[in-house]
Design a protein around this motif. Sequence first.
Motif, short mmCIF file in Angstrom:
data_model
loop_
_atom_site.label_atom_id
_atom_site.label_comp_id
_atom_site.label_asym_id
_atom_site.label_seq_id
_atom_site.Cartn_x
_atom_site.Cartn_y
_atom_site.Cartn_z
N SER A 79 9.63 9.44 16.02
CA SER A 79 10.77 9.65 15.15
C SER A 79 11.81 8.53 15.11
N GLU A 80 11.64 7.67 15.92
CA GLU A 80 12.68 6.66 16.07
C GLU A 80 11.90 5.23 15.33
N GLY A 81 10.83 5.71 14.99
CA GLY A 81 10.06 4.43 14.37
C GLY A 81 9.76 3.30 15.20
N THR A 82 9.31 3.50 16.41
CA THR A 82 8.97 2.49 17.52
C THR A 82 7.65 2.78 17.98
N PHE A 83 6.72 3.52 17.15
CA PHE A 83 5.35 3.70 17.52
C PHE A 83 4.37 3.50 16.39
N GLY A 84 4.39 4.24 15.49
CA GLY A 84 3.35 4.11 14.42
C GLY A 84 3.54 2.86 13.36
N PHE A 85 2.32 2.41 13.14
CA PHE A 85 2.40 1.31 12.03
C PHE A 85 0.97 1.14 11.25
N GLY A 86 1.06 0.77 10.11
CA GLY A 86 -0.08 0.76 9.26
C GLY A 86 0.08 0.17 7.92
N VAL A 87 -1.06 -0.43 7.76
CA VAL A 87 -1.11 -1.49 6.17
C VAL A 87 -1.80 -0.63 5.30
N PHE A 88 -1.10 -0.13 4.14
CA PHE A 88 -2.01 0.16 2.78
C PHE A 88 -2.08 -0.80 1.95
N GLU A 89 -2.92 -0.71 1.00
CA GLU A 89 -3.26 -1.65 -0.15
C GLU A 89 -2.94 -0.96 -1.43
N CYS A 90 -2.53 -1.50 -2.36
CA CYS A 90 -2.59 -0.91 -3.90
C CYS A 90 -2.87 -2.05 -4.78
N ASN A 91 -3.08 -1.48 -6.14
CA ASN A 91 -3.52 -2.72 -7.00
C ASN A 91 -2.19 -3.01 -7.99
N ASP A 92 -1.22 -2.30 -8.04
CA ASP A 92 0.02 -2.77 -8.50
C ASP A 92 1.27 -2.19 -7.72
N LEU A 93 1.73 -3.10 -7.02
CA LEU A 93 2.84 -2.74 -6.10
C LEU A 93 4.06 -2.16 -6.83
N MET A 94 4.42 -2.85 -7.79
CA MET A 94 5.93 -2.45 -8.50
C MET A 94 5.63 -0.81 -9.01
N ALA A 95 4.50 -0.66 -9.72
CA ALA A 95 4.35 0.73 -10.10
C ALA A 95 4.14 1.77 -8.89
N THR A 96 3.51 1.55 -8.00
CA THR A 96 3.40 2.32 -6.79
C THR A 96 4.58 2.36 -6.16
N TYR A 97 5.23 1.36 -5.96
CA TYR A 97 6.73 1.28 -5.33
C TYR A 97 7.63 2.34 -6.29
N GLU A 98 7.68 2.33 -7.57
CA GLU A 98 8.47 3.24 -8.27
C GLU A 98 8.03 4.51 -8.46
N GLU A 99 6.74 4.76 -8.45
CA GLU A 99 6.04 6.05 -8.30
C GLU A 99 6.52 6.92 -6.89
N LEU A 100 6.20 6.30 -5.56
CA LEU A 100 6.55 6.85 -4.58
C LEU A 100 7.93 6.98 -4.34
N LYS A 101 8.49 6.17 -4.49
CA LYS A 101 10.31 6.25 -4.55
C LYS A 101 10.68 7.21 -5.04
N ALA A 102 10.15 7.78 -6.41
CA ALA A 102 10.51 8.78 -7.31
C ALA A 102 10.12 9.98 -6.73
N LYS A 103 9.25 10.07 -5.77
CA LYS A 103 8.60 11.39 -5.10
C LYS A 103 9.44 11.47 -3.69
N GLY A 104 10.53 10.60 -3.59
CA GLY A 104 11.40 10.65 -2.56
C GLY A 104 10.78 9.84 -1.02
N VAL A 105 9.72 9.11 -1.18
CA VAL A 105 9.44 8.13 -0.29
C VAL A 105 10.68 7.06 0.34
N GLU A 106 10.75 6.97 1.40
CA GLU A 106 11.88 6.32 2.02
C GLU A 106 11.46 4.76 2.36
N PHE A 107 11.86 3.91 1.39
CA PHE A 107 11.49 2.56 1.54
C PHE A 107 12.68 1.69 2.54
N LYS A 108 12.08 1.16 3.48
CA LYS A 108 13.06 0.14 4.44
C LYS A 108 12.94 -1.26 3.71
#
Length: 139
Positions: A79-108
């Motif tokens: 819950s404090e963000g001190t354990f889990g980590f991973g790396v995901f890939e996408c083809n178009d980062l800007m489009a994916t970023y905007e899509e996920l942000k619109a769905k409520g994903v919290e970007f750090k």
Amino acid sequence: MITRMNHVSIFVLDQDSAYDFYVNKLGFKVHTDASMGPDMRWLTVCPPEQPDLEISLMSIQEGMMFKGDAAAQMRTMVSEGTFGFGVFECNDLMATYEELKAKGVEFKKPPTKEFYGYEALFKDDSGNWFSLGQKKDKK
């Protein structure tokens, strides 16, 4: 000889909430959702273009894996963000970023150019954080 990995676990605070996050926000597909006895559930998801890698959304609870205070300690670390980590890939980062942000994903960290390509950082609903990247074009 080991030839591949087909399962990996992400520890989550609540499997129902994690199901919603990974399926409805990230767009992953459910591979397996099965009861494994009282209060136990085997829940795996996979990225749509990588169906042979199952990500187990593993509930943190006292039992076979976590003894004594270990479950509480693990829940705190996740819950404090001190354990889990991973790396995901996408083809178009800007489009994916905007899509996920619109769905409520919290970007750090918003999309940023790095030496290896482009990267943004986000958290899941449990506190695990992930890199979302787009590799450099190889010209």
